[in-house]
Design a protein around this motif. Structure first.
Motif, PDB file in Angstrom:
ATOM      1  N   TYR A 147      20.325 -42.176  25.043  1.00 40.18           N
ATOM      2  CA  TYR A 147      18.984 -42.226  25.595  1.00 40.18           C
ATOM      3  C   TYR A 147      18.990 -42.857  26.983  1.00 40.18           C
ATOM      4  O   TYR A 147      18.300 -42.404  27.874  1.00 40.18           O
ATOM      5  CB  TYR A 147      18.052 -42.998  24.659  1.00 40.18           C
ATOM      6  N   SER A 148      19.793 -43.892  27.189  1.00 43.75           N
ATOM      7  CA  SER A 148      19.817 -44.540  28.497  1.00 43.75           C
ATOM      8  C   SER A 148      20.422 -43.618  29.557  1.00 43.75           C
ATOM      9  O   SER A 148      20.044 -43.678  30.714  1.00 43.75           O
ATOM     10  CB  SER A 148      20.572 -45.866  28.435  1.00 43.75           C
ATOM     11  N   ARG A 149      21.364 -42.785  29.175  1.00 48.83           N
ATOM     12  CA  ARG A 149      21.916 -41.828  30.130  1.00 48.83           C
ATOM     13  C   ARG A 149      20.899 -40.767  30.486  1.00 48.83           C
ATOM     14  O   ARG A 149      20.918 -40.211  31.560  1.00 48.83           O
ATOM     15  CB  ARG A 149      23.165 -41.162  29.569  1.00 48.83           C
ATOM     16  N   GLY A 150      19.990 -40.466  29.556  1.00 46.58           N
ATOM     17  CA  GLY A 150      19.011 -39.412  29.771  1.00 46.58           C
ATOM     18  C   GLY A 150      17.670 -39.903  30.273  1.00 46.58           C
ATOM     19  O   GLY A 150      16.728 -39.139  30.336  1.00 46.58           O
TER      20      GLY A 150
ATOM     21  N   ILE B 200      10.516 -42.296  47.529  1.00 48.02           N
ATOM     22  CA  ILE B 200      11.662 -42.633  46.669  1.00 48.02           C
ATOM     23  C   ILE B 200      11.494 -41.961  45.312  1.00 48.02           C
ATOM     24  O   ILE B 200      12.462 -41.450  44.736  1.00 48.02           O
ATOM     25  CB  ILE B 200      11.816 -44.156  46.537  1.00 48.02           C
ATOM     26  N   GLY B 201      10.262 -41.929  44.804  1.00 43.99           N
ATOM     27  CA  GLY B 201      10.000 -41.258  43.524  1.00 43.99           C
ATOM     28  C   GLY B 201      10.296 -39.765  43.580  1.00 43.99           C
ATOM     29  O   GLY B 201      10.823 -39.190  42.623  1.00 43.99           O
ATOM     30  N   ILE B 202       9.972 -39.123  44.705  1.00 41.45           N
ATOM     31  CA  ILE B 202      10.277 -37.692  44.859  1.00 41.45           C
ATOM     32  C   ILE B 202      11.783 -37.471  44.891  1.00 41.45           C
ATOM     33  O   ILE B 202      12.302 -36.547  44.250  1.00 41.45           O
ATOM     34  CB  ILE B 202       9.597 -37.132  46.118  1.00 41.45           C
ATOM     35  N   ILE B 203      12.491 -38.315  45.624  1.00 41.23           N
ATOM     36  CA  ILE B 203      13.954 -38.189  45.677  1.00 41.23           C
ATOM     37  C   ILE B 203      14.556 -38.385  44.290  1.00 41.23           C
ATOM     38  O   ILE B 203      15.434 -37.627  43.862  1.00 41.23           O
ATOM     39  CB  ILE B 203      14.547 -39.178  46.696  1.00 41.23           C
ATOM     40  N   ALA B 204      14.052 -39.391  43.559  1.00 44.74           N
ATOM     41  CA  ALA B 204      14.550 -39.632  42.200  1.00 44.74           C
ATOM     42  C   ALA B 204      14.214 -38.452  41.289  1.00 44.74           C
ATOM     43  O   ALA B 204      15.018 -38.068  40.434  1.00 44.74           O
ATOM     44  CB  ALA B 204      13.964 -40.925  41.641  1.00 44.74           C
ATOM     45  N   GLY B 205      13.036 -37.857  41.476  1.00 42.05           N
ATOM     46  CA  GLY B 205      12.673 -36.681  40.684  1.00 42.05           C
ATOM     47  C   GLY B 205      13.575 -35.492  40.968  1.00 42.05           C
ATOM     48  O   GLY B 205      13.931 -34.734  40.056  1.00 42.05           O
TER      49      GLY B 205
ATOM     50  N   LEU C 222      18.555 -32.284  38.646  1.00 43.81           N
ATOM     51  CA  LEU C 222      19.969 -31.916  38.575  1.00 43.81           C
ATOM     52  C   LEU C 222      20.657 -32.471  37.333  1.00 43.81           C
ATOM     53  O   LEU C 222      21.776 -32.070  37.035  1.00 43.81           O
ATOM     54  CB  LEU C 222      20.692 -32.405  39.831  1.00 43.81           C
ATOM     55  N   ARG C 223      20.003 -33.393  36.627  1.00 42.14           N
ATOM     56  CA  ARG C 223      20.604 -34.022  35.443  1.00 42.14           C
ATOM     57  C   ARG C 223      20.096 -33.335  34.174  1.00 42.14           C
ATOM     58  O   ARG C 223      18.926 -33.442  33.828  1.00 42.14           O
ATOM     59  CB  ARG C 223      20.228 -35.503  35.393  1.00 42.14           C
ATOM     60  N   PRO C 224      20.944 -32.626  33.468  1.00 40.08           N
ATOM     61  CA  PRO C 224      20.482 -31.939  32.258  1.00 40.08           C
ATOM     62  C   PRO C 224      20.059 -32.900  31.148  1.00 40.08           C
ATOM     63  O   PRO C 224      19.292 -32.528  30.270  1.00 40.08           O
ATOM     64  CB  PRO C 224      21.683 -31.087  31.824  1.00 40.08           C
ATOM     65  N   SER C 225      20.521 -34.135  31.183  1.00 41.84           N
ATOM     66  CA  SER C 225      20.185 -35.082  30.117  1.00 41.84           C
ATOM     67  C   SER C 225      18.735 -35.546  30.181  1.00 41.84           C
ATOM     68  O   SER C 225      18.224 -36.117  29.228  1.00 41.84           O
ATOM     69  CB  SER C 225      21.122 -36.287  30.176  1.00 41.84           C
ATOM     70  N   THR C 226      18.031 -35.297  31.279  1.00 40.54           N
ATOM     71  CA  THR C 226      16.626 -35.710  31.406  1.00 40.54           C
ATOM     72  C   THR C 226      15.661 -34.575  31.109  1.00 40.54           C
ATOM     73  O   THR C 226      14.460 -34.723  31.313  1.00 40.54           O
ATOM     74  CB  THR C 226      16.350 -36.235  32.823  1.00 40.54           C
ATOM     75  N   ARG C 227      16.148 -33.490  30.609  1.00 38.01           N
ATOM     76  CA  ARG C 227      15.335 -32.290  30.427  1.00 38.01           C
ATOM     77  C   ARG C 227      14.093 -32.524  29.579  1.00 38.01           C
ATOM     78  O   ARG C 227      12.993 -32.116  29.938  1.00 38.01           O
ATOM     79  CB  ARG C 227      16.197 -31.201  29.811  1.00 38.01           C
TER      80      ARG C 227
ATOM     81  N   ARG D  80       5.690 -32.675  33.232  1.00 38.96           N
ATOM     82  CA  ARG D  80       5.247 -31.284  33.201  1.00 38.96           C
ATOM     83  C   ARG D  80       4.602 -30.927  34.539  1.00 38.96           C
ATOM     84  O   ARG D  80       4.383 -31.771  35.397  1.00 38.96           O
ATOM     85  CB  ARG D  80       4.258 -31.064  32.051  1.00 38.96           C
ATOM     86  N   LEU D  81       4.239 -29.671  34.700  1.00 35.58           N
ATOM     87  CA  LEU D  81       3.677 -29.185  35.959  1.00 35.58           C
ATOM     88  C   LEU D  81       2.382 -29.901  36.360  1.00 35.58           C
ATOM     89  O   LEU D  81       2.239 -30.271  37.529  1.00 35.58           O
ATOM     90  CB  LEU D  81       3.466 -27.670  35.880  1.00 35.58           C
ATOM     91  N   PRO D  82       1.408 -30.129  35.458  1.00 36.31           N
ATOM     92  CA  PRO D  82       0.185 -30.821  35.897  1.00 36.31           C
ATOM     93  C   PRO D  82       0.447 -32.223  36.458  1.00 36.31           C
ATOM     94  O   PRO D  82      -0.166 -32.608  37.456  1.00 36.31           O
ATOM     95  CB  PRO D  82      -0.673 -30.901  34.629  1.00 36.31           C
TER      96      PRO D  82
END
Length: 143
Positions: free
Chosen positions: A7-10, A60-65, A70-75, A80-82
Motif C-alpha cells: 500500500y505504501s508503494r502504491g 507541485i501537485g500537478i507534477i506529482a500527479g 506513470l506509476r501503475p501501483s497508484t491506479r 477521477r475526472l471530476p
C-alpha cells in the motif's frame, strides 16, 4: 505486514501536495474578507502571499500527479475526472485572482478579488464533494 508495504508503494504522491493549495486559497478568502472589513493593507499582502503559496503548491501537485500517472501501483487511488477538472479550474481561478491581487490598494481586493476568492472556495467545496463520493465508492470495491 506485506500488504502495508504494498500500500505504501502504491500511495499517490499528489495526495501529499493537493491540500496545500486548497488550504491556502481558503485562507486567502478569509484574509480578503478581513481586508474588506478593516482596510488594513496587511491583509491584502497576506492574501497575495497565500495565493502565491497555493499556486506553488498546486504546481507541485500537478507534477506529482503526472508522476503518479506513470506509476501503475497508484491506479486504484488516482483521482477521477471530476476531481481533476475541479483542481485545474481551482488553479486557473487562483492564477486570475493572483493577477487581480497584484493591483494596489482597495481595488485589488474589492470587489473582483473577493469575488474570485469566493468562487475559488466554492469550487474547492464542490471538488471535495466529488472526491468524497469517489473515495466512498472506492472503499466499497477494495477488499
Amino acid at each position: 505486514m506485506q500488504s502495508s508495504q504494498t500500500y505504501s508503494r502504491g500511495y499517490p504522491l499528489q495526495r501529499l501536495f493537493v491540500p496545500i493549495p486548497l488550504v491556502s486559497f481558503a485562507l486567502a478568502l478569509a484574509t480578503d474578507i478581513l481586508f474588506w472589513q478593516t482596510v488594513n493593507l496587511m491583509w491584502q499582502n497576506f492574501s497575495a502571499w497565500l495565493l502565491f503559496a497555493g499556486l506553488i503548491g498546486g504546481a507541485i501537485g500537478i507534477i506529482a500527479g503526472l508522476i503518479d500517472l506513470l506509476r501503475p501501483s497508484t491506479r486504484l487511488l488516482r483521482p477521477r475526472l471530476p476531481e481533476t477538472l475541479g483542481f485545474l479550474v481551482i488553479l486557473a481561478l487562483a492564477v486570475l485572482n493572483s493577477l487581480v491581487h497584484a493591483g494596489d490598494g482597495w481595488t485589488a481586493v474589492v470587489p473582483n478579488g473577493l469575488a474570485l476568492s469566493a468562487a475559488t472556495f466554492l469550487i474547492i467545496l464542490l471538488t471535495l464533494v466529488f472526491a468524497a463520493r469517489s473515495e466512498r465508492a472506492l472503499n466499497w470495491r477494495m477488499p
